[in-house]
Write a protein that holds these residues in place. Structure first.
Motif, PDB file in Angstrom:
ATOM      1  N   ALA A 102       0.873  10.043  -5.174  1.00 27.42           N
ATOM      2  CA  ALA A 102       1.028  11.194  -4.280  1.00 27.42           C
ATOM      3  C   ALA A 102       0.767  12.476  -5.069  1.00 27.42           C
ATOM      4  O   ALA A 102       1.299  12.680  -6.164  1.00 27.42           O
ATOM      5  N   ALA A 152      -5.806   3.342  -1.025  1.00 26.52           N
ATOM      6  CA  ALA A 152      -5.022   4.562  -1.247  1.00 26.52           C
ATOM      7  C   ALA A 152      -5.957   5.735  -1.561  1.00 26.52           C
ATOM      8  O   ALA A 152      -5.760   6.850  -1.055  1.00 26.52           O
ATOM      9  N   TYR A 165      -5.351   0.063  -4.386  1.00 26.08           N
ATOM     10  CA  TYR A 165      -5.771   1.310  -5.032  1.00 26.08           C
ATOM     11  C   TYR A 165      -6.966   1.924  -4.288  1.00 26.08           C
ATOM     12  O   TYR A 165      -6.994   3.124  -4.006  1.00 26.08           O
ATOM     13  N   LYS A 203      -7.710   6.830   1.571  1.00 26.19           N
ATOM     14  CA  LYS A 203      -6.808   7.604   2.437  1.00 26.19           C
ATOM     15  C   LYS A 203      -6.615   9.036   1.934  1.00 26.19           C
ATOM     16  O   LYS A 203      -6.302   9.916   2.715  1.00 26.19           O
ATOM     17  N   GLN A 204      -6.805   9.227   0.623  1.00 24.35           N
ATOM     18  CA  GLN A 204      -6.746  10.590   0.079  1.00 24.35           C
ATOM     19  C   GLN A 204      -8.045  11.349   0.344  1.00 24.35           C
ATOM     20  O   GLN A 204      -8.141  12.530   0.041  1.00 24.35           O
ATOM     21  N   GLU A 258       0.494   4.402  -2.458  1.00 24.34           N
ATOM     22  CA  GLU A 258       0.284   5.783  -2.015  1.00 24.34           C
ATOM     23  C   GLU A 258       1.323   6.705  -2.661  1.00 24.34           C
ATOM     24  O   GLU A 258       1.009   7.812  -3.090  1.00 24.34           O
ATOM     25  N   THR A 259       2.568   6.219  -2.761  1.00 27.61           N
ATOM     26  CA  THR A 259       3.637   7.012  -3.386  1.00 27.61           C
ATOM     27  C   THR A 259       3.346   7.225  -4.867  1.00 27.61           C
ATOM     28  O   THR A 259       3.560   8.308  -5.407  1.00 27.61           O
ATOM     29  N   LEU A 298       0.839  -1.207   0.000  1.00 24.88           N
ATOM     30  CA  LEU A 298       0.000   0.000   0.000  1.00 24.88           C
ATOM     31  C   LEU A 298       0.871   1.253   0.000  1.00 24.88           C
ATOM     32  O   LEU A 298       0.539   2.250  -0.646  1.00 24.88           O
ATOM     33  N   GLU A 299       1.994   1.180   0.721  1.00 24.44           N
ATOM     34  CA  GLU A 299       2.889   2.338   0.776  1.00 24.44           C
ATOM     35  C   GLU A 299       3.340   2.744  -0.631  1.00 24.44           C
ATOM     36  O   GLU A 299       3.335   3.916  -0.994  1.00 24.44           O
TER      37      GLU A 299
END
Lengths: 512, 132
Positions: free
Chosen positions: A107, A134, A131, A137-138, A103-104, A99-100
């Motif tokens: 970004a 992510a 996805y 989280k946004q 997210e990158t 997931l990291e």
């Protein structure tokens, strides 16, 4: 050889207008008068950070959607630090192990506002879960997200061969995403049924058309068997075709695809919602037509192929870069490829009328021939019990291998001309400035993954993975368990190993 | 009559694009050679073991993924370790010029880049087998 067409040869009734069943001439009445296609360059390389920079660059240059290329380890369900990934990290796409990384990758790119296509197949459900989390989280509302998951595993067994699990459990995963999508992400295409790779593997236009549509029927059968209604899921099926060299044959192929899909969905399943009947497709120009020799010729090939896709009514388009016979595209090369689409869209005027070749004797005849030929292939595969038994018997694979060998022999004899390769050769070749993937990228990815494994809650990861294994042994939809695992920062490698331990692996019988 | 040339055609690494490997395998077979095709996702160890068991004179590696610099040197190293240096290796795929020269320096008989003709490849394999 057909004599040159004259009016008296032509006795077919003119197809219905664009926007009317069976949509031969286009799925919308005004087509590009009302809305241009989405310009979506397939892109990903090196690291999630580098790829993120390329996405922002492309959006600044006027690209209107994103398309993620994942690297081979990710496509095969391995983390960047897996021994089998050595030398392959970031080479053919972006590495996304957790997931990291996802997210990158996005970004600073609001996933609520941009449509994203993801070329991921065997681990598609896993990557999609990453996805969705992510995006969440946004702050995006996942029920409003729009984009496309390639997720067409059948064409992997048939052509591209990036498979992990055997066909039947793989189809369960695909059906899980279709079902989850129908219930939770009504604006997301959970599958893009793809002929592109079939064609790249060497098929004819007819085989590309026929195998792709037959794959689509297979997915529809699976979703129906799951208990969904045809009009609940079919509107979100999307397609992906190649745009190859033979200009009129390609235009006819897209027209035939639309009329075939509409009639098949109506006649086989009784689909009523016109969104189920309308075949929407992405096109990509033919990578396999690009040459290493005289690479500037590739710009011309790509332009002609892109024009065929536009004249054939594509909803989105990727144009290949001139350097892609050598490497992933450089920034300059991809910019020229995007400009090619923009010139076609804004300068050429070919967007003025839907299906401008409708009514052309040649194109109508080709459309009818492809339609009839595809129906014949579909009947044959139906008689074999469907696409899975056909794949298990090696049927489509053998058809494609035969076609590709025949083509290569024609290139060898000069019957098929490849400009700059077997005709009109140059002695002096001007070298291109190519993109090189820094070897340090792989080490950096591995280091990041080590840090993640040290900092996450590993007890939560273990629990999520054992929940996933239990669900995989049963028959529940795996999306909730996958979302749980992804939220805990379990990696692609860990998740796929867990699923592999239940589903097993697929090994193709090597056959020439 | 001389026995036919035996060739192992292999797809190492994670890449599944087997169009080239299959076309080459068929062309070599049509040229009268005995061709063993390994199928996909072979490690260097699997390839060298297969070459040993099948007693081939030539190994053809097809690599399109850019992983050639990790894979090919390992195959060459294993061949030396197993005292199979007489087995010739030809490589085909998307291999940049600099890498191609480096692999040939490391003992690869020839690297074929896109656009190479089947005739040239068949002739090269025949010659490589004869060099032993």
């Amino acid at each position: 050889m057909q004599p040159v067409w004259m009016a008296h040869h032509y006795n077919q009734v003119m197809a219905a207008a664009a926007g009317q069943f069976p949509y031969t001439r286009g799925i919308h009445e005004g087509m590009y008068r009302d809305r241009l296609w989405t310009m979506r360059q397939f892109s990903g390389f090196s690291t999630p950070e580098e790829t993120n920079r390329r996405y922002r660059y492309l959006l600044e240059q006027g690209q209107t959607g994103l398309s993620v290329a994942f690297d081979l380890p990710t496509l095969m369900g391995y983390d960047s630090d897996d021994p089998l990934a050595a030398g392959e990290v970031g080479k053919c796409g972006a590495p996304v192990s957790s997931l990291e990384d996802m997210e990158t990758l996005f970004a600073g790119i609001p996933l609520g506002d941009v449509t994203v296509s993801m070329t991921i197949n065997s681990p598609a459900a896993v990557i999609w879960a990453m996805y969705l989390v992510a995006a969440e989280k946004q702050g995006a509302d996942i029920s409003r997200l729009s984009g496309t998951l390639q997720n067409d595993i059948l064409k992997e067994y048939i052509a591209q061969k990036e498979y992990i699990f055997p066909p039947r459990p793989s189809l369960r995963l695909v059906t899980d995403t279709i079902e989850f999508g129908a219930r939770h992400t009504p604006r997301f295409n959970p599958i893009s049924i793809s002929g592109y790779h079939i064609r790249e593997a060497g098929s004819t236009a007819l085989q590309e058309l026929a195998f792709t549509l037959r794959d689509g029927l297979e997915y529809a059968d699976c979703a129906l068997e799951r208990g969904l209604g045809i009009d609940e899921f079919a509107p979100r099926f999307s397609f992906f075709f190649n745009a190859h060299n033979d200009f009129f044959e390609e235009i006819a192929k897209y027209r035939a695809a639309r009329q075939l899909w509409a009639t098949l969905l109506r006649d086989r399943y009784g689909a009523k919602d016109e969104r189920s009947l309308k075949l929407r497709f992405h096109a990509q120009t033919a990578g396999c037509s690009l040459t290493w020799q005289q690479p500037y010729n590739n710009v011309i090939r790509t332009t002609l192929q892109a024009m065929a896709a536009v004249l054939g009514g594509a909803q989105s388009l990727h144009t290949n870069s001139l350097d892609e016979a050598f490497a992933l595209p450089s920034e300059d090369a991809v910019t020229l490829a995007l400009r090619t689409q923009q010139v076609i869209a804004y300068e050429s005027g070919i967007t003025a009328e839907p299906d401008p070749f409708g009514g052309s004797y040649h194109v109508e005849e080709l459309t009818a021939k492809l339609d009839a030929g595809a129906r014949e292939y579909i009947r044959k595969i139906d008689a074999m019990g469907g696409m899975v038994p056909a794949i298990e018997a090696g049927y489509p694979q053998a058809e494609i291998a035969q076609a590709s060998y025949e083509f290569q022999k024609k290139v060898e004899s000069g019957e098929a001309v490849v400009v700059g390769v077997n005709r009109f050769r140059s002695e002096e070749e001007r070298p291109l400035e190519l993109l090189r993937i820094d070897a340090a990228a792989e080490a950096a990815q591995c280091a990041k993954l080590r840090r993640l494994r040290g900092s996450r809650n590993n007890a939560a990861v273990s629990k999520a993975l054992s929940d996933l294994a239990r669900e995989a042994e049963g028959s529940a939809n795996l999306m909730p368990a996958l979302l749980g695992a992804v939220r805990a920062y379990a990696t692609v490698g860990e998740i796929c190993a867990t699923v592999r331990s239940v589903f097993g692996c697929w090994q193709e019988r090597p056959n020439i | 009559m001389k026995p036919p040339i035996r060739v192992l055609v292999a797809k190492p690494g994670l890449d599944g694009h087997d169009r080239g490997a299959k076309v080459i395998a068929r062309a070599l077979r049509d040229a009268g050679m005995e061709v063993i095709y390994t199928g996909l996702r072979q490690t260097p160890e699997m390839i060298v073991n297969a070459a040993l068991q099948e007693d081939v004179q030539v190994i053809g590696l097809s690599i399109l993924s850019g992983a050639h610099n990790a894979i090919v040197p390992r195959v060459m190293e294993l061949l030396r370790e197993k005292e199979m240096a007489d087995v010739k290796v030809v490589v085909g795929g998307i291999i940049p010029d600099d890498d191609a020269r480096e692999l040939e320096r490391q003992g690869v008989t020839r690297v074929f880049q896109p656009g190479a003709s089947l005739d040239t490849i068949v002739a090269c394999v025949r010659e490589a087998a004869g060099l032993q």
